[in-house]
Design a protein around this motif. Structure first.
Motif, PDB file in Angstrom:
ATOM      1  N   GLY A 149      40.401  39.408  45.405  1.00  0.00           N
ATOM      2  CA  GLY A 149      40.839  39.232  44.024  1.00  0.00           C
ATOM      3  C   GLY A 149      42.066  40.080  43.745  1.00  0.00           C
ATOM      4  O   GLY A 149      42.096  41.267  44.060  1.00  0.00           O
ATOM      5  N   CYS A 164      40.886  33.705  43.629  1.00  0.00           N
ATOM      6  CA  CYS A 164      39.724  34.458  44.105  1.00  0.00           C
ATOM      7  C   CYS A 164      39.181  35.380  43.021  1.00  0.00           C
ATOM      8  O   CYS A 164      37.967  35.497  42.833  1.00  0.00           O
ATOM      9  CB  CYS A 164      40.094  35.248  45.355  1.00  0.00           C
ATOM     10  SG  CYS A 164      38.699  36.078  46.131  1.00  0.00           S
ATOM     11  N   LEU A 165      40.086  36.039  42.284  1.00  0.00           N
ATOM     12  CA  LEU A 165      39.633  36.928  41.213  1.00  0.00           C
ATOM     13  C   LEU A 165      38.901  36.138  40.138  1.00  0.00           C
ATOM     14  O   LEU A 165      37.875  36.575  39.612  1.00  0.00           O
ATOM     15  CB  LEU A 165      40.817  37.683  40.604  1.00  0.00           C
ATOM     16  CG  LEU A 165      40.449  38.611  39.449  1.00  0.00           C
ATOM     17  CD1 LEU A 165      39.645  39.800  39.959  1.00  0.00           C
ATOM     18  CD2 LEU A 165      41.673  39.092  38.696  1.00  0.00           C
ATOM     19  N   ALA A 173      41.425  31.058  36.933  1.00  0.00           N
ATOM     20  CA  ALA A 173      42.577  31.957  37.052  1.00  0.00           C
ATOM     21  C   ALA A 173      43.663  31.619  36.045  1.00  0.00           C
ATOM     22  O   ALA A 173      44.332  32.514  35.512  1.00  0.00           O
ATOM     23  CB  ALA A 173      43.130  31.913  38.473  1.00  0.00           C
TER      24      ALA A 173
END
Length: 200
Positions: A149, A164-165, A173
């Motif tokens: 992330g 990913c975060l 996102a």
């Protein structure tokens, strides 16, 4: 008059910009030596027929419509000044960026009589801007595909977050930029993170 002309010639010689003037009534164009150089024109007489000058300008095909629109907008009174950034081709085949600014003088009927202005070399700035855009795009591509992330924030406001975060904290996102990072941490977690950040 002699003092005024001398002052003008000194100002032109000391400036890194080129000076030009178009006389629509007489169809004459004045281009200082520096103006001709910046526009990729061969050294020549500073005065020449306006149609000849216009025919000799080698504006990048992609920039022709924008330049024409900017000139038309000013000559018709839609804009207070003519200002445009575009590329011109030089004898070595390379295109270089210039910035042109001018004002038009009209008669009582609103018909353009003369337009005069300057031309500046902005090639280095435009190339630096392009390099920065490409670097930022490359960084976003790498960060976007990372398996960790990644979050970029300024004073607590999210500027960038990768996919990913978003998956880690349960958000899309694309919905994160502009939000306050406090939303994603418990108060005690945020205090620790903020303390660590302030100590750097």
């Amino acid at each position: 008059l002699r003092e005024s002309e001398s002052r003008y010639e000194l100002a032109v010689a000391g400036s890194d910009d080129g000076i030009w003037e178009w006389d629509f009534v007489r169809e004459q164009a004045f281009e200082s030596a520096r103006a001709r150089e910046l526009q990729g024109l061969q050294p020549g007489p500073e005065l020449q027929p306006l149609p000849d000058l216009l025919a000799s300008l080698r504006v990048h095909p992609e920039d022709v419509p924008r330049r024409a629109d900017a000139i038309h907008a000013h000559l018709t009174g839609a804009t207070p000044a003519y200002e445009c950034e575009y590329r011109v081709r030089h004898d070595d085949g390379a295109y270089r960026w210039i910035r042109v600014r001018a004002l038009c003088v009209c008669d009582a009927a609103g018909q353009p009589q003369r337009m005069a202005g300057s031309v500046s070399d902005i090639d280095a700035r435009k190339r630096a801007e392009q390099a920065l855009r490409e670097s930022e795009e490359n960084l976003r591509t790498v960060a976007g595909n990372a398996h960790d992330g990644i979050l970029v924030h300024v004073q607590g406001r999210v500027m960038f977050a990768n996919r990913c975060l978003g998956e880690i904290i349960g958000y899309e996102a694309a919905d994160l930029p502009g939000r306050n990072i406090r939303e994603f941490f418990r108060p005690d977690e945020y205090a620790k993170i903020n303390q660590r950040y302030q100590s750097r």
